[in-house]
Design a protein around this motif. Structure first.
Motif, PDB file in Angstrom:
ATOM      1  N   SER A  18      43.932  -5.234  16.971  1.00  0.00           N
ATOM      2  CA  SER A  18      42.599  -5.539  17.488  1.00  0.00           C
ATOM      3  C   SER A  18      41.923  -4.292  18.054  1.00  0.00           C
ATOM      4  N   SER A  19      42.669  -3.489  18.790  1.00  0.00           N
ATOM      5  CA  SER A  19      42.072  -2.278  19.373  1.00  0.00           C
ATOM      6  C   SER A  19      41.731  -1.253  18.296  1.00  0.00           C
ATOM      7  N   ILE A  20      42.562  -1.129  17.281  1.00  0.00           N
ATOM      8  CA  ILE A  20      42.258  -0.205  16.172  1.00  0.00           C
ATOM      9  C   ILE A  20      41.011  -0.665  15.429  1.00  0.00           C
ATOM     10  N   PHE A  21      40.903  -1.968  15.196  1.00  0.00           N
ATOM     11  CA  PHE A  21      39.718  -2.517  14.528  1.00  0.00           C
ATOM     12  C   PHE A  21      38.449  -2.220  15.325  1.00  0.00           C
ATOM     13  N   LEU A  22      38.490  -2.474  16.624  1.00  0.00           N
ATOM     14  CA  LEU A  22      37.308  -2.228  17.455  1.00  0.00           C
ATOM     15  C   LEU A  22      36.977  -0.737  17.539  1.00  0.00           C
ATOM     16  N   LEU A  23      37.997   0.111  17.592  1.00  0.00           N
ATOM     17  CA  LEU A  23      37.769   1.550  17.619  1.00  0.00           C
ATOM     18  C   LEU A  23      37.081   2.012  16.340  1.00  0.00           C
ATOM     19  N   ILE A  24      37.605   1.595  15.202  1.00  0.00           N
ATOM     20  CA  ILE A  24      37.038   2.041  13.925  1.00  0.00           C
ATOM     21  C   ILE A  24      35.629   1.495  13.732  1.00  0.00           C
ATOM     22  N   SER A  25      35.411   0.225  14.049  1.00  0.00           N
ATOM     23  CA  SER A  25      34.062  -0.324  13.869  1.00  0.00           C
ATOM     24  C   SER A  25      33.052   0.352  14.798  1.00  0.00           C
ATOM     25  N   SER A  26      33.468   0.704  15.991  1.00  0.00           N
ATOM     26  CA  SER A  26      32.564   1.409  16.907  1.00  0.00           C
ATOM     27  C   SER A  26      32.286   2.826  16.430  1.00  0.00           C
ATOM     28  N   LEU A  27      33.325   3.512  15.990  1.00  0.00           N
ATOM     29  CA  LEU A  27      33.128   4.880  15.512  1.00  0.00           C
ATOM     30  C   LEU A  27      32.239   4.928  14.277  1.00  0.00           C
ATOM     31  N   VAL A  28      32.453   4.005  13.358  1.00  0.00           N
ATOM     32  CA  VAL A  28      31.639   3.985  12.147  1.00  0.00           C
ATOM     33  C   VAL A  28      30.200   3.604  12.479  1.00  0.00           C
ATOM     34  N   GLY A  29      30.036   2.524  13.216  1.00  0.00           N
ATOM     35  CA  GLY A  29      28.697   2.035  13.512  1.00  0.00           C
ATOM     36  C   GLY A  29      27.881   2.959  14.393  1.00  0.00           C
TER      37      GLY A  29
END
Length: 126
Positions: free
Chosen positions: A52-63
């Protein structure tokens, strides 16, 4: 007007810009809970917090990181005019929309296959 949210920077009237942008902002939060829940459904208990934390990190970095940087690069390097930032937002928004559709279609197919495998292996069959 649905699906044309990225044209909000191309209209001359403020009211029309708001009409195009408000539905997009309303529906923008819809994918987050469902995508997070779907990831957690397939993740084993021991790894849910990390995934979950990796998903949120990647989506925040990309977005937040890549999206705004692409708008700035397009404005500075291609248009070479800061007054054309609206065009850059529209182009990057349209590109992101097409990418989202492709990724969503591909991701849903893989998710459906994973769910079928998960249900086939589940000891609690109904």
């Amino acid at each position: 007007m649905r699906g044309m949210w990225f044209l909000f920077t191309q209209v001359d009237q403020l009211w029309l810009s708001v009409v195009l942008l408000v539905p997009a902002m309303f529906f923008a939060s819809f994918p987050m809970p469902t995508s997070t829940a779907s990831i957690l459904v397939l993740t084993p208990n021991q790894f849910r917090a990390q995934i979950s934390s990796i998903f949120l990190l990647i989506s925040s970095l990309v977005g937040l990181g890549i999206g705004t940087t692409l708008v700035a690069l397009l404005t500075d390097k291609v248009f070479q005019n800061p007054l054309l930032v609206g065009h850059s937002i529209s182009i990057i928004g349209a590109f992101a929309t097409v990418c989202t559709i492709v990724l969503l279609k591909t991701g849903c197919q893989h998710f459906q296959k994973s769910m079928q495998v998960e249900h086939a292996e589940s000891p609690l069959k109904s």
